[in-house]
Design a protein around this motif. Sequence first.
Motif, PDB file in Angstrom:
ATOM      1  N   PHE A  39      27.526 -19.143  -7.842  1.00 28.96           N
ATOM      2  CA  PHE A  39      28.451 -19.986  -7.074  1.00 28.96           C
ATOM      3  C   PHE A  39      29.716 -19.232  -6.653  1.00 28.96           C
ATOM      4  CE2 PHE A  39      26.724 -24.136  -9.135  1.00 28.96           C
ATOM      5  CZ  PHE A  39      25.582 -24.013  -8.357  1.00 28.96           C
ATOM      6  N   TYR A  40      30.241 -18.397  -7.538  1.00 27.06           N
ATOM      7  CA  TYR A  40      31.453 -17.615  -7.227  1.00 27.06           C
ATOM      8  C   TYR A  40      31.203 -16.206  -7.731  1.00 27.06           C
ATOM      9  CZ  TYR A  40      33.475 -22.318  -7.085  1.00 27.06           C
ATOM     10  OH  TYR A  40      33.716 -23.631  -6.801  1.00 27.06           O
ATOM     11  N   TRP A  41      31.729 -15.221  -7.010  1.00 25.04           N
ATOM     12  CA  TRP A  41      31.603 -13.854  -7.534  1.00 25.04           C
ATOM     13  C   TRP A  41      32.976 -13.257  -7.787  1.00 25.04           C
ATOM     14  CZ3 TRP A  41      32.583  -8.808  -5.557  1.00 25.04           C
ATOM     15  CH2 TRP A  41      32.988  -8.716  -4.213  1.00 25.04           C
ATOM     16  N   ILE A  96      25.113 -15.975  -3.309  1.00 31.94           N
ATOM     17  CA  ILE A  96      25.765 -17.301  -3.188  1.00 31.94           C
ATOM     18  C   ILE A  96      24.952 -18.175  -2.234  1.00 31.94           C
ATOM     19  CG2 ILE A  96      27.809 -18.509  -2.290  1.00 31.94           C
ATOM     20  CD1 ILE A  96      29.521 -16.200  -3.423  1.00 31.94           C
TER      21      ILE A  96
END
Length: 330
Positions: free
Chosen positions: A152-154, A146
């Motif tokens: 962007f998001y996990w 990130i």
Amino acid sequence: MEYRNLGKSGLKVSEMSFGSWITFGNQIESNTSRELMVTAYEAGVNFFDNAEVYAEGRSEEVMGKILKELGWRRDSYILSSKAYFGIWGLKDSKPTQKGNTRKHLTEACHQALKRLQVEYLDLFFCHRPDKETPIEETVRTMNTLIEQGKIFYWGTSEWSAQEIMEAHMVAKELGLIGPTMEQPQYNMLWREKVEAEYSQIYKTVGLGTTVWSPLASGILTGKYNEGIPEDARLNREELSWLKDRSVREENLKKVKQLGSLAKELGTSLPQMALAWCLKNPHVSTVILGASKVYQLEENLKADGVKALLTEEVMTRIESILDNKPEMPPF
Ligand code: NDP
């Protein structure tokens, strides 16, 4: 198309999204894949789901080529990949080519970016939990990706509530970013995780969900009621395990009754089954799958069917399904 926040994040995801498992690079031609993506995007779908293991990486290659050709603005859609199984699956990938280790997740991310021909992934999932890698290693790796702007998001896929909470606790302790979303199976025949197991963590960590197989691989269309159609997914040799698990008398009995109810409501069974998933407020997005354009066109109309699922209809569905998960005692 309605847009929902992905859990507690501000990311707006279309309530219906589109995935490429079994189909892209495998069951269908590139032209059909392209037509499916255009159909989805034009209907307001903004999330396309993929994974390293789908068709041994070819699914991402096909999607990447289509995205390049279509030239949609990169900021107008959300793209994902998932890692854990390795490109060749757990059995055929080498020990360093799978799992949720720093090495594999980082390499899998780089490889997915290359195959998809993009500079970043919006969502990156650990496709399954990895009992042999410390959760801290996974959390640190996702946080680094990130910070590097590669994702962007996990999120997670098919993790237990306890594993998700452990990741959040480790992230909090270290001042890092925890998982935003989980990708579980959810449909009328498969309800436990989404309805019962995660019930607390929607509140505590604001978990988002991108749910898969909303039609139970097609069972909930009624297409398997009278046997296995030749060109259908469950006729595929490599999916015989799924056929054995799903094409069962007890399921087909329910599907037939649900089909009659859908008819009475003036809709189709797939639309009713998808609308039923959409009625659950803990579902951020329902990932659709399709091997033919007419299927996707039909499924994308599920949004309009939500209003038909009144309390009374939901009660009738519940009595047909007779599989409401028991809620945890708190
Ligand atoms: P579904 O349960 O909706 O099954 C889709 C399949 O059902 C289609 O490919 C088609 O198969 C059949 N179908 C769909 N609509 C119709 C219709 N209207 N009439 C007749 N047949 C229809 O979803 P998927 O199982 O494909 O899952 C959706 C996505 O979720 C995947 O693409 C993937 O992105 C994700 N996923 C994630 C997993 C995970 O572990 N995280 C696991 C599985 C999926 P056919 O024409 O061949 O019969």
